[in-house]
Design an enzyme around this catalytic site. Structure first.
Site, PDB file in Angstrom:
ATOM      1  N   SER A  18     -10.460 116.384 -27.963  1.00 30.68           N
ATOM      2  CA  SER A  18     -10.616 115.192 -28.792  1.00 30.68           C
ATOM      3  C   SER A  18      -9.349 114.934 -29.593  1.00 30.68           C
ATOM      4  CB  SER A  18     -11.854 115.345 -29.687  1.00 30.68           C
ATOM      5  OG  SER A  18     -11.789 116.546 -30.444  1.00 30.68           O
ATOM      6  N   ASP A 191      -5.258 114.898 -43.327  1.00 27.13           N
ATOM      7  CA  ASP A 191      -6.285 114.045 -43.926  1.00 27.13           C
ATOM      8  C   ASP A 191      -7.574 114.800 -44.213  1.00 27.13           C
ATOM      9  OD1 ASP A 191      -7.126 114.546 -41.372  1.00 27.13           O
ATOM     10  OD2 ASP A 191      -7.249 112.457 -40.730  1.00 27.13           O
ATOM     11  N   HIS A 194      -7.516 116.449 -39.471  1.00 25.51           N
ATOM     12  CA  HIS A 194      -6.509 116.600 -38.415  1.00 25.51           C
ATOM     13  C   HIS A 194      -5.367 117.494 -38.895  1.00 25.51           C
ATOM     14  CE1 HIS A 194      -8.571 112.749 -37.375  1.00 25.51           C
ATOM     15  NE2 HIS A 194      -8.668 113.419 -36.230  1.00 25.51           N
TER      16      HIS A 194
END
EC number: 3.1.1.-
Length: 260
Positions: A18, A191, A194
């Site tokens: 992902s 963040d 990530h």
């Protein structure tokens, strides 16, 4: 059918997952670091899909990794689980996948990848922790409320690690590896979710450790692999003696980190 076409004779490594995979070539990411480390040794192919869960990956794995491809990867590094662990939305939409289904999906993904060839090796990455406060502040207002917690990340990470032990797969336990740093919550993420460059360093170190320790034939650690067209040449740089050349094929002076 996607298939693969690496340079002749050069092994192929595929990064599949992902957003932690898709973003791995940005901002000092771990994918970019591996591509540099394996320059002239292996081709690093990115197959990252932001927002995906294990259910969606399983639906298309035959297209991404076709069994009849003339070239099969030597290594596949897989990350799914973070999106699966998001709390279920009241609408029934969204990325949540129940834990037991996640385990079953990852088992099927592993079985498919292992069936590609006798030489295809697989490494799973488990869910890393989150900085929940930073993540809440950075989540876009165009999205409905997304509930991600460290508690569910831990459960999905532990499930991934347990599955890998059961299936004799190599796994990077990112949940524990990240938290070895006292400042992991502020240093390892851009963040809250990530990976920053510091977070990516941990991923690279753990992957290289596995590749160095694994008793695989052939060995896929970068120091054990031949350099493409690495032979001496009269066209190399001339040495200080002026009588010979110096082969620069394996120089690593440009790296700020000298990886093991």
């Amino acid at each position: 059918m996607l298939g693969f076409a690496p340079a002749p004779g050069r092994p192929l490594f595929v990064l599949f997952g992902s957003s932690i995979v898709q973003f791995s070539f940005s901002n000092g990411g771990w994918g970019a670091a591996l591509a540099d480390i394996y320059a002239r040794k292996a081709d690093i192919l990115l197959r990252g899909y932001i927002g995906w869960n294990s259910r969606r990956a399983l639906q298309v794995i035959d297209k991404i990794f076709p069994k009849d491809s003339p070239v099969q990867p030597s290594l596949v590094i897989v990350y799914f689980g973070g999106n699966d662990s998001v709390a279920a939305h009241s609408s029934g939409l969204g990325p949540h996948v129940p834990l037991e289904e996640y385990i079953d999906n990852m088992r099927k993904i592993a079985d498919h990848l292992k069936s590609l060839s006798e030489k295809t090796r697989v490494i799973f990455l488990s869910c890393p922790p989150l900085n929940e406060e930073t993540l809440r502040k950075s989540t876009s207002t165009v999205l409905s409320e997304i509930v991600r917690t460290n508690e569910t990340c831990r459960l999905y990470s532990e499930a991934c690690v347990s599955l890998c032990k059961e299936m004799d797969l190599k796994v990077v336990d990112l949940w524990n590896a990240m938290q070895k740093r006292d400042d992991w919550a502020t240093a390892c993420f851009t963040d809250g979710l990530h990976l920053s460059e510091e977070g990516s360093k941990i991923v690279v170190e753990e992957i290289l450790r596995i590749l160095k320790e694994a008793e695989w034939d052939p060995c896929l650690h970068w120091k054990a692999m031949p350099t493409e067209f690495g032979e001496d040449s009269p066209y190399d740089l001339v040495s200080s003696s002026g009588q010979s050349t110096v082969n620069p094929s394996d120089w690593t002076f440009h790296r700020t980190i000298q990886w093991d």
